[in-house]
Each structure stands twice: as structure tokens, then as C-alpha cells.
Design an enzyme around this catalytic site. Structure first.
Site, PDB file in Angstrom:
ATOM      1  N   ASP A 125       4.273   3.156  -1.241  1.00 32.84           N
ATOM      2  CA  ASP A 125       4.822   2.338   0.072  1.00 32.84           C
ATOM      3  C   ASP A 125       5.907   3.342   0.717  1.00 32.84           C
ATOM      4  O   ASP A 125       6.597   4.215   0.089  1.00 32.84           O
ATOM      5  CB  ASP A 125       5.451   1.193  -0.308  1.00 32.84           C
ATOM      6  CG  ASP A 125       4.482  -0.104  -0.575  1.00 32.84           C
ATOM      7  OD1 ASP A 125       3.322   0.120  -0.043  1.00 32.84           O
ATOM      8  OD2 ASP A 125       4.627  -0.798  -1.584  1.00 32.84           O
ATOM      9  N   ASP A 143      -1.420  -1.684   3.814  1.00 33.80           N
ATOM     10  CA  ASP A 143      -0.697  -3.194   4.022  1.00 33.80           C
ATOM     11  C   ASP A 143      -0.895  -3.544   5.295  1.00 33.80           C
ATOM     12  O   ASP A 143      -0.952  -4.728   5.802  1.00 33.80           O
ATOM     13  CB  ASP A 143       0.779  -3.020   3.280  1.00 33.80           C
ATOM     14  CG  ASP A 143       0.652  -2.813   2.090  1.00 33.80           C
ATOM     15  OD1 ASP A 143      -0.184  -2.888   1.335  1.00 33.80           O
ATOM     16  OD2 ASP A 143       1.895  -2.159   1.764  1.00 33.80           O
TER      17      ASP A 143
END
Length: 164
Positions: A125, A143
Site C-alpha cells: 500500500d 484497492d
């Protein structure tokens, strides 16, 4: 019958191409982050956004991140089953444009994160939005695609209910 089969396969290829674009973009950006950032690095871009490097061994919002390692294979299996189901749905409903867009984005995001789990054991991330000291959980292109796809699914259902 052959023309219906051809239109289904060409429609399916279009939706799979969109998913592939998401996967390539996701993996490209994660490769850049892995190459230029050390774990925990953060570079402010604006007063509310930073590029960071975070490893998430859990699911959304680090759900199950503290588990003993079984979650890696659980999320790989879950993402793989979801991908097969989504391809089946695209094959059946590729003519429903908004619905198919939503599924394509979710498919690309799911596969992008499965690739991370297989390669690294965690998801990379790097997008960090914050307000003062309050940070939204870091996320990635996969995401974002899943979130936009989910929003499009809700919009599609609202439109369907309104029409019906």
C-alpha cells in the site's frame, strides 16, 4: 447462435482488457514503490496526501493483519474464487455496461492484490490521505479500483431499482 457467441466473447475480452489495465497499473505502481521506498518511508506531496510504503498482510483496513500467516492463503483463495465468479458474471452480463465496468474494476483490483500476496506474502500500500494527525488507512491502485467498482455496483443497483 454463432454471432451471439462471438458478441459474448468480444464483450468478455473488452471487460477482461479493462481488468488487465488495472492489474498492470497496480503492479507497475507497486514496483515503483518497492524500488524507491523503504518500508515505513513517507514523502509528503500535499498537506493532506503522502506517498508511503506500507505492507498489509491483512485485508481491507488491515483486517486480520495480526494473524499467524494463514490469512495469506485464505485471501489468495478468496481472491481467486472471486475472480472466477466475476469472469463468469462478465460472460453472462457483459452487455450490462455499468455492471460490467464495476465487475471489471473489482476483478482487476482483486487479481492485483492476489499477485502481491503470492509474490510477497503481503499487499503493498502506498497512497496515504490524512487530515492533521488522522490518517485514512493507506491503500493502492487495486484497492481504489475495487472501491470504485463497488460504488458503481451500488449505482447500478439503484438505477435498476428506480427503473423497476
Amino acid at each position: 447462435m454463432a454471432s451471439r457467441s462471438n458478441s459474448i466473447s468480444s464483450s468478455l475480452l473488452t471487460w477482461l482488457a479493462i481488468a488487465l489495465i488495472v492489474i498492470v497499473l497496480d503492479q507497475f505502481t507497486k514496483t515503483l514503490i518497492l524500488g524507491y521506498f523503504q518500508l515505513g518511508d513517507a514523502r509528503p506531496v500535499t498537506g493532506f496526501f503522502s506517498v508511503v510504503r506500507v505492507h498489509n498482510s491483512g485485508a481491507a483496513f488491515s483486517f486480520l493483519a495480526g494473524a499467524s500467516g494463514w490469512q495469506r492463503w485464505f485471501f489468495v483463495a478468496l481472491g481467486s474464487v472471486a475472480a472466477v465468479f466475476i469472469v463468469w458474471m462478465l460472460r453472462r452480463h457483459g452487455h450490462q455496461r455499468l455492471f460490467a465496468w464495476a465487475l471489471s474494476l473489482i476483478l482487476g483490483g482483486a487479481v492485483g492484490n492476489v499477485i502481491d500476496r503470492l509474490l510477497h506474502g503481503y499487499v503493498v500500500d502506498f497512497l496515504d490521505f490524512h487530515l492533521a494527525a488522522r490518517h485514512f488507512p493507506a491503500f493502492n491502485v487495486a484497492d481504489a479500483a475495487i472501491s470504485v467498482g463497488a460504488a458503481l455496483l451500488i449505482l447500478d443497483e439503484l438505477r435498476r431499482v428506480r427503473r423497476g
